[in-house]
Design a protein around this motif. Structure first.
Motif: not given
Length: 496
Positions: A233, A169, A278
């Motif tokens: 993200q 992530h 994340s």
């Protein structure tokens, strides 16, 4: 010094870890507690304590520069991600803990509240997620998420090629991490299976019939999928709302104007799914491996499930209060922690009740305020505040914090906070530990740890009577053998 945790840990973490990683911070503090050791100021060496007050005498701009350079020094060359062996992180984690038989071991989402539960039970926590900081080029704008994503793709793909057990992530938050982003990008990786280091630690240290506890934070966030094991993200949980990151809002415009940005809103890549957040979110892909290990070794499996990382905080605070009183510790003192400013050793040593906040913004302030309004009044309230050098979207100032902790009956104060310098109070990362010892003078010895029987009994009462009963769900997924709690004592009784 590459990583401020190195000296404190006694086992050198791999050079791709970050000292400001929440998971590593909780592990380090908890492992020190389980060894009966103090964890001084985020693990920094005691010798640098005198520097705390000196740092805060510097002009604000110099303090910001120091923050940028110190966090930037943690980053690795983006061309070196292909050589990372992520299991080295797991080896470092398990090497921190004392080797003995535990009645249970927690694995999964990081949370300061869960860490305090682990301390009360005398058991380790193994994080699923860890942070790999990657050096960013100075030419890359902190307000350009599309360019940032494209820049990180080659390094991310190289990392994943060498680590098939991970999901990556790539997180970017120019609201909260504005200073840090000047030097590093955030690669957060989540284990998709239990690696050999974790599995060996569980088998060698979990007592016969013991229990594996899954810490499951269900928080998700919109992401842009790069491939099936790689996503980007933009933004994260904290002060800003999702709309502040993805839409044109007055709050975002005011923030960007304040920091003299060239834009008044962000233009992130289009999102296509929601995935585990994340930093805090739990990826259930690892669950199959956990159940396999439990089945092969006749372990029980429990799950602690919650929506946000700080959701268990009211439960943990009330649990500590109840368990202290059961053991003759008639305390009514709340100590509020912030992010990685977290100290289970002195919490129990002083007979204090923990309330952990995931950060220092308005959402955390609102949760603390709600808890204080709905719980019995505390005689004393002490507050730690993590300083990250930015008045981000949703920033909560010192005067607001003073009003919140002013709800105590007799006394309230800050631990390690220079109220004139916050949120540029770099000395707080060292001074909170010193203040904890000096401002709270009660001392207790460590006695019998919390058992599952007592935990379950309290949980049932909490579910019946607490206004926070929906914040955490504790359930059994698989029964194991009978537990006999022989862990080293880790909870407080009054000293003679």
């Amino acid at each position: 010094m590459k990583n401020p945790f190195n000296k404190a840990i006694g086992h050198m973490p791999p050079n791709f870890t970050a000292g400001f990683d929440s998971g590593l911070g909780f592990v380090t503090a908890l492992s020190h507690f389980l060894k009966g050791e103090d964890f001084e100021g985020l693990g920094t060496m005691p010798a640098i304590k005198p520097l705390a007050s000196i740092i805060n005498l510097l002009p604000r701009k110099l303090r910001e520069t120091l923050y940028v350079e110190s966090t930037g020094a943690e980053g690795i060359n983006p061309n070196e991600t292909g050589s990372i062996e992520a299991e080295e992180f797991s080896k470092a984690v398990v090497n921190m803990y004392p080797k003995r038989k535990y009645p249970a071991i927690i694995i999964g989402s990081s949370s300061g509240a869960v860490s305090h539960l682990a301390a009360a039970m005398g058991i380790p926590f193994l994080p699923q997620t860890h942070l790999i900081p990657i050096n960013r080029p100075s030419s890359l704008s902190v307000d350009d998420p599309k360019a940032t994503m494209e820049w990180g793709i080659p390094s991310g793909e190289a990392l994943l090629k060498n680590n098939p057990q991970l999901k990556l992530h790539f997180m970017m938050d120019p609201a909260q991490d504005r200073l840090t982003l000047e030097k590093v990008g955030f690669f957060r990786v989540k284990m998709q299976r239990v690696d050999l280091a974790y599995e060996r630690f569980i088998i060698e240290n979990l007592q016969e019939g013991g229990t594996i506890i899954i810490s499951n934070c269900e928080r998700k966030w919109p992401v842009t999928t790069i491939n099936k094991r790689f996503s980007f993200q933009f933004g994260c949980v904290g002060g800003a709302d999702q709309e502040d990151y993805f839409q044109k809002t007055d709050r975002t415009a005011a923030f960007l104007e304040k920091y003299n940005a060239n834009v008044r809103s962000w233009d992130p890549p289009k999102t296509d799914s929601h995935q585990p957040e994340s930093e805090w979110g739990f990826d259930p892909a690892i669950s199959d491996d956990i159940l396999r290990i439990a089945k092969d070794n006749d372990y029980g499996v429990r799950e602690w499930k919650f929506e946000d990382a700080d959701d268990p905080s009211p439960f943990v605070a009330e649990l500590y209060k109840w368990f202290y009183h059961k053991n003759g510790v008639l305390t009514n003192r709340l100590v509020v922690e912030s992010f990685i400013m977290h100290d289970p050793y002195w919490m129990l040593k002083t007979g204090s009740i923990p309330f952990w906040m995931k950060f220092n913004m308005e959402t955390s302030a609102a949760r603390l305020k709600e808890y204080l309004e709905k719980s019995d009044q505390y005689d004393e309230i002490y507050l730690m505040l993590f300083s990250h050098g930015t008045e981000g979207i949703g920033f909560t100032g010192i005067e607001d914090w003073k009003k919140i902790i002013g709800k105590s009956r007799y006394k309230n104060d800050f631990l390690g906070v220079d109220t004139e310098k916050f949120p540029w109070d770099l000395g707080s990362m060292i001074m909170y530990n010193k203040d904890f010892q000096e401002k709270i003078t009660d001392r207790y010895t460590f006695g019998t740890p919390l058992t599952f029987e007592k935990l379950d009994g309290f949980y049932l009462e909490f579910q019946k009577n607490s206004p926070f009963k929906d914040r955490i769900v504790m359930q059994t997924l698989k029964e194991g053998g009978q537990l006999n709690n022989t862990s080293k004592p880790t909870i407080s009784n009054p000293s003679e």
